[in-house]
Design a protein around this motif. Sequence first.
Motif, mmCIF file in Angstrom:
data_model
loop_
_atom_site.group_PDB
_atom_site.id
_atom_site.type_symbol
_atom_site.label_atom_id
_atom_site.label_comp_id
_atom_site.label_asym_id
_atom_site.label_seq_id
_atom_site.Cartn_x
_atom_site.Cartn_y
_atom_site.Cartn_z
ATOM 1 N N ILE A 288 0.735 -1.206 0.021
ATOM 2 C CA ILE A 288 0.087 -0.144 -0.230
ATOM 3 C C ILE A 288 0.955 1.266 -0.030
ATOM 4 O O ILE A 288 0.313 2.508 -0.005
ATOM 5 C CB ILE A 288 -1.085 0.055 1.152
ATOM 6 C CG1 ILE A 288 -0.191 0.000 2.498
ATOM 7 C CG2 ILE A 288 -2.027 -1.130 1.216
ATOM 8 C CD1 ILE A 288 -1.174 0.350 3.621
ATOM 9 N N ALA A 289 2.253 1.282 -0.040
ATOM 10 C CA ALA A 289 3.190 2.264 0.065
ATOM 11 C C ALA A 289 2.668 3.032 -1.147
ATOM 12 O O ALA A 289 2.590 2.540 -2.374
ATOM 13 C CB ALA A 289 4.496 1.884 0.086
ATOM 14 N N GLY A 290 2.726 4.497 -0.931
ATOM 15 C CA GLY A 290 2.443 5.320 -2.079
ATOM 16 C C GLY A 290 1.230 5.591 -2.380
ATOM 17 O O GLY A 290 0.874 6.639 -2.982
ATOM 18 N N LYS A 291 0.478 4.836 -1.562
ATOM 19 C CA LYS A 291 -1.142 5.328 -1.998
ATOM 20 C C LYS A 291 -1.843 6.194 -0.959
ATOM 21 O O LYS A 291 -3.187 6.611 -1.239
ATOM 22 C CB LYS A 291 -1.889 3.848 -1.936
ATOM 23 C CG LYS A 291 -1.524 2.907 -2.995
ATOM 24 C CD LYS A 291 -2.115 1.486 -3.062
ATOM 25 C CE LYS A 291 -1.898 0.769 -3.901
ATOM 26 N NZ LYS A 291 -2.551 -0.582 -3.842
ATOM 27 N N GLY A 292 -1.208 6.552 -0.139
ATOM 28 C CA GLY A 292 -1.614 7.430 1.015
ATOM 29 C C GLY A 292 -2.878 7.076 1.907
ATOM 30 O O GLY A 292 -3.803 7.948 2.351
ATOM 31 N N ILE A 293 -2.755 5.956 1.911
ATOM 32 C CA ILE A 293 -3.811 5.298 2.651
ATOM 33 C C ILE A 293 -3.662 4.704 4.189
ATOM 34 O O ILE A 293 -4.368 3.939 4.656
ATOM 35 C CB ILE A 293 -4.665 4.290 1.901
ATOM 36 C CG1 ILE A 293 -4.009 3.070 1.348
ATOM 37 C CG2 ILE A 293 -5.821 5.176 0.855
ATOM 38 C CD1 ILE A 293 -4.821 1.891 0.911
ATOM 39 N N ALA A 294 -2.151 4.516 4.512
ATOM 40 C CA ALA A 294 -1.820 3.861 5.535
ATOM 41 C C ALA A 294 -2.422 4.524 6.991
ATOM 42 O O ALA A 294 -2.599 5.825 6.824
ATOM 43 C CB ALA A 294 -0.318 4.033 5.390
ATOM 44 N N ASN A 295 -2.494 3.714 7.835
ATOM 45 C CA ASN A 295 -3.187 4.335 8.941
ATOM 46 C C ASN A 295 -1.804 4.564 9.658
ATOM 47 O O ASN A 295 -1.014 4.065 10.307
ATOM 48 C CB ASN A 295 -3.611 2.904 9.797
ATOM 49 C CG ASN A 295 -4.378 3.412 10.995
ATOM 50 O OD1 ASN A 295 -4.222 4.310 11.593
ATOM 51 N ND2 ASN A 295 -5.244 2.320 11.567
ATOM 52 N N PRO A 296 -1.932 5.851 10.188
ATOM 53 C CA PRO A 296 -0.826 6.747 11.051
ATOM 54 C C PRO A 296 -1.191 6.634 12.495
ATOM 55 O O PRO A 296 -0.323 6.970 13.193
ATOM 56 C CB PRO A 296 -1.036 8.171 10.432
ATOM 57 C CG PRO A 296 -2.624 8.205 10.301
ATOM 58 C CD PRO A 296 -2.903 7.056 9.856
ATOM 59 N N LEU A 297 -2.255 5.835 12.967
ATOM 60 C CA LEU A 297 -2.526 5.756 14.331
ATOM 61 C C LEU A 297 -1.296 5.175 15.351
ATOM 62 O O LEU A 297 -0.940 5.273 16.499
ATOM 63 C CB LEU A 297 -3.859 5.298 14.813
ATOM 64 C CG LEU A 297 -4.960 6.218 14.322
ATOM 65 C CD1 LEU A 297 -6.303 5.923 14.380
ATOM 66 C CD2 LEU A 297 -4.535 7.982 14.664
ATOM 67 N N ALA A 298 -0.842 3.966 14.584
ATOM 68 C CA ALA A 298 0.121 3.267 15.504
ATOM 69 C C ALA A 298 1.423 4.095 15.704
ATOM 70 O O ALA A 298 1.970 4.167 16.852
ATOM 71 C CB ALA A 298 0.554 1.965 14.791
ATOM 72 N N ALA A 299 1.693 4.748 14.596
ATOM 73 C CA ALA A 299 2.730 6.003 14.733
ATOM 74 C C ALA A 299 2.628 6.838 15.787
ATOM 75 O O ALA A 299 3.410 7.376 16.506
ATOM 76 C CB ALA A 299 3.308 6.513 13.268
ATOM 77 N N VAL A 300 1.221 7.442 15.769
ATOM 78 C CA VAL A 300 0.995 8.433 16.953
ATOM 79 C C VAL A 300 1.061 8.102 18.149
ATOM 80 O O VAL A 300 1.380 8.448 18.923
ATOM 81 C CB VAL A 300 -0.362 9.060 16.385
ATOM 82 C CG1 VAL A 300 -0.795 9.992 17.453
ATOM 83 C CG2 VAL A 300 -0.321 9.593 14.980
ATOM 84 N N TRP A 301 0.466 6.711 18.426
ATOM 85 C CA TRP A 301 0.380 5.985 19.582
ATOM 86 C C TRP A 301 2.000 5.890 20.013
ATOM 87 O O TRP A 301 2.228 5.983 21.289
ATOM 88 C CB TRP A 301 -0.379 4.761 19.552
ATOM 89 C CG TRP A 301 -0.664 4.120 20.998
ATOM 90 C CD1 TRP A 301 -0.209 4.288 22.126
ATOM 91 C CD2 TRP A 301 -1.593 2.877 21.135
ATOM 92 N NE1 TRP A 301 -0.605 3.448 22.917
ATOM 93 C CE2 TRP A 301 -1.321 2.811 22.536
ATOM 94 C CE3 TRP A 301 -2.403 2.583 20.179
ATOM 95 C CZ2 TRP A 301 -2.418 1.774 22.971
ATOM 96 C CZ3 TRP A 301 -3.183 1.321 20.648
ATOM 97 C CH2 TRP A 301 -3.242 1.117 22.093
ATOM 98 N N ALA A 302 2.672 5.203 19.106
ATOM 99 C CA ALA A 302 4.038 5.070 19.461
ATOM 100 C C ALA A 302 4.905 6.678 19.956
ATOM 101 O O ALA A 302 5.542 6.640 20.793
ATOM 102 C CB ALA A 302 4.975 4.758 18.386
ATOM 103 N N GLY A 303 4.239 7.559 19.379
ATOM 104 C CA GLY A 303 5.105 8.954 19.705
ATOM 105 C C GLY A 303 4.306 9.290 21.228
ATOM 106 O O GLY A 303 5.093 9.962 21.878
ATOM 107 N N ALA A 304 3.147 8.949 21.406
ATOM 108 C CA ALA A 304 2.580 9.228 22.765
ATOM 109 C C ALA A 304 3.611 8.610 23.939
ATOM 110 O O ALA A 304 3.837 8.863 25.053
ATOM 111 C CB ALA A 304 1.055 8.546 23.047
ATOM 112 N N MET A 305 3.928 6.966 23.616
ATOM 113 C CA MET A 305 4.778 6.507 24.586
ATOM 114 C C MET A 305 5.995 7.032 24.489
ATOM 115 O O MET A 305 6.576 7.072 25.777
ATOM 116 C CB MET A 305 5.062 4.845 23.835
ATOM 117 C CG MET A 305 3.799 4.077 23.725
ATOM 118 S SD MET A 305 4.023 2.426 23.159
ATOM 119 C CE MET A 305 4.632 1.582 24.566
ATOM 120 N N MET A 306 6.497 7.786 23.566
ATOM 121 C CA MET A 306 7.593 8.328 23.702
ATOM 122 C C MET A 306 7.737 9.604 24.450
ATOM 123 O O MET A 306 8.586 9.918 25.400
ATOM 124 C CB MET A 306 8.238 8.862 22.125
ATOM 125 C CG MET A 306 9.668 9.646 22.252
ATOM 126 S SD MET A 306 10.217 9.910 20.585
ATOM 127 C CE MET A 306 9.039 11.266 19.979
#
Length: 361
Positions: A288-306
């Motif tokens: 799905i890379a390049g399609k602009g549809i990836a779910n960003p919430l895991a990355a955001v949650w990882a940021g909250a852990m940081m």
Amino acid sequence: MRTYRIALIPGDGIGREVMPVGVAALEAAAGLADGFRLDFQELPWSCEYYLQHGRMMPEDGLETLRGFDAIYLGAVGWPERVPDHVSLWGLLLPIRKAFDLYANVRPCRLLPGIEGPLRGKGPDEINFVVVRENTEGEYSGVGGRVHIGTPWEVAVQDIVFTRRAVERIIRFAFDLARREGRRRVTSVTKSNAMQFNMVFWDEVFWQVAGEFPDIAADQCHVDAMAARFVRAPEQLDVLVASNLFADILTDLAGALQGSLGLSPSANITHDRTVPSMFEPVHGSAPDIAGKGIANPLAAVWAGAMMLEFLGERQAAAAVMRGIERVTAQRSALTPDLGGRATTAECGAAVVEAIRTARPGA
Ligand code: GGG
């Protein structure tokens, strides 16, 4: 104003799409009352970098990272152009090992508004943490191949367990259980078949468990644990497992959450002279890379852990409230969760929710 220097490594594939959302979300949280600054420095280390330079990061890459307060990493891998073992052993694993980021913490929680795949299992039943040993075990890197290409070719990959590493990861799991008010630590094992290293793991587990009489302890073979994830996730509280067992089980955990696009992780050491690293569990998802549809919430949650790890508790809580509001409202979910939003639309919704969601709202 407090300033944290963050090494930002978007990496490959959807890592490059979800990390800008993560950065925007964290900056929104940093700007709230009693604000602080996040000074992101982006590093282009990736498979593309490898194709240009013959290595995933510069020779002094680890030394460069040493000067940061934390590392925020997206995803690693472009299997079409660079073999996965080359990219993983060229970037992600050297960072974990060099800084001895021994505890990989992977929470699994069904968020409000998300329908998981298990009938009758809601947020009350799916709420546990997997603590993964992150420096050795099946990922020790010890091994080799001989007689390559011949009929008598041999490949050997050793599993290494040291008392120091096993003891500290199990103690970490019990400490986490106590700190988070959880009640049980379950050790994931396979000591019926692996009569040396896993019997050793079990022995150390029960030794350490003895130091925590207030926390229940049990053990379960990894195969039975896979079934328990599906049949009775409510029995899971804190799990502690070897590097590979936990890696496999946490993809299953992502499925229980409704999508691997919701699974965060923290690679932690308590040695504050080196940076800990925070990343979504998912990889680069070339499909799905390049399609602009990836779910960003895991990355955001990882940021909250940081943020939590850096001591910015209120900001971390604001990010989590923002994520939960977006999942509860369901209007800006990406296709992996049955929605139609793009990564950017989901990101805009989470940033807005962080800015406006008040405690208890
Ligand atoms: N989010 C970083 C990433 O690309 N993870 C995918 C992966 O395969 N990681 C290997 C591992 O954690 O053992």
